[in-house]
Design a protein around this motif. Structure first.
Motif, short mmCIF file in Angstrom:
data_model
loop_
_atom_site.label_atom_id
_atom_site.label_comp_id
_atom_site.label_asym_id
_atom_site.label_seq_id
_atom_site.Cartn_x
_atom_site.Cartn_y
_atom_site.Cartn_z
N ILE A 81 0.84 -1.20 0.00
CA ILE A 81 0.00 0.00 0.00
C ILE A 81 0.88 1.26 0.00
CG2 ILE A 81 -1.71 1.32 1.31
CD1 ILE A 81 -2.84 -1.43 2.25
N GLU A 84 2.19 1.80 -3.46
CA GLU A 84 1.17 2.45 -4.31
C GLU A 84 1.14 3.96 -4.04
OE1 GLU A 84 -2.66 0.66 -3.75
OE2 GLU A 84 -2.08 -1.18 -4.76
N GLY A 85 1.24 4.33 -2.77
CA GLY A 85 1.26 5.75 -2.41
C GLY A 85 2.45 6.47 -3.01
N ILE A 88 1.85 7.22 -6.60
CA ILE A 88 0.95 8.37 -6.77
C ILE A 88 1.74 9.67 -6.69
CG2 ILE A 88 -0.87 9.71 -5.58
CD1 ILE A 88 -2.17 6.95 -4.94
N CYS A 101 -5.82 12.17 -4.44
CA CYS A 101 -5.16 10.87 -4.55
C CYS A 101 -4.42 10.51 -3.27
CB CYS A 101 -4.22 10.85 -5.75
SG CYS A 101 -5.09 10.85 -7.33
N ALA A 105 -4.98 7.18 -1.01
CA ALA A 105 -3.88 6.30 -0.59
C ALA A 105 -3.87 6.13 0.93
CB ALA A 105 -2.55 6.86 -1.06
N ARG A 108 -6.62 3.85 2.13
CA ARG A 108 -6.30 2.42 1.95
C ARG A 108 -5.54 1.90 3.17
NH1 ARG A 108 -5.23 4.35 -3.27
NH2 ARG A 108 -6.68 3.52 -4.80
#
Length: 194
Positions: A81, A84-85, A88, A101, A105, A108
């Motif tokens: 996770i 993914e951040g 972004i 966004c 993030a 999540r």
């Protein structure tokens, strides 16, 4: 023959996973705060960083209440996770979109943590670890509050500003902009009057 593991072993494993997750987050939250444009969002990340440090200390108390030494086990879920951040933050989004966004993030992360702490609380209660359950419930409440705060920030203008940036023609102009009105789709079943 190897001895079968019990719920207590699974509980310790999940505690170690959460302990590592919180430590990973102490490194990620300052980066989110730095990337945030909205002062309110930046402050939310900074506040949650302090809460996260307290959550680490609370997990250490949980370990001690069980007669265990505090130690982590790499949390692959939170690592993914966080990755993914990071991706972004590498995007070339406009400021409003970046904040929207970043909130997504961060939420999540919060939802992952709420699931983990909810399980830990339930298991601690089932096994009669009342002190651990109480400490973990406190952390679960903080994670829920952080998620609600992020939702509030998103709904107080961040999402709308990002949407307006994406679709500036969809703004309702009070001056009756005929071009904007003409570009809006007509309601089905209604014919235009001549």
């Amino acid at each position: 023959m190897a001895e079968m593991e019990t719920l207590h072993d699974a509980f310790l494993d999940e505690l170690r996973d959460s302990y590592d997750a919180e430590k990973q987050l102490t490194k990620a939250l300052p980066k989110l705060a730095k990337a945030a444009v909205s002062p309110k969002l930046r402050q939310a990340f900074e506040t949650h960083l302090e809460e996260t440090r307290g959550q680490i200390a609370r997990l250490e108390q949980v370990f001690e209440s069980l007669g265990e030494k505090p130690r982590g086990k790499h949390c692959d879920g939170i690592a993914g996770i966080i990755e993914e951040g990071k991706s972004i933050m590498e995007e070339d989004f406009d400021d409003q979109t970046m904040d929207a966004c970043l909130i997504a993030a961060a939420q999540r992360v919060e939802h992952y943590e709420m699931a983990a702490y909810g399980t830990l609380v339930a298991w601690a209660q089932a096994m009669g670890h009342t002190e651990a359950a109480s400490l973990l419930e406190e952390t679960l409440s903080e994670e829920k509050a952080a998620d609600e705060k992020l939702t509030g920030i998103a709904e107080s203008g961040v999402n709308e500003d990002a949407a307006a940036s994406a679709h500036p023609d969809n703004r309702d102009d009070e001056g009756g902009d005929e071009d904007a009105a003409a570009s809006k789709p007509k309601a089905p079943g209604k014919k235009k009057k001549r």
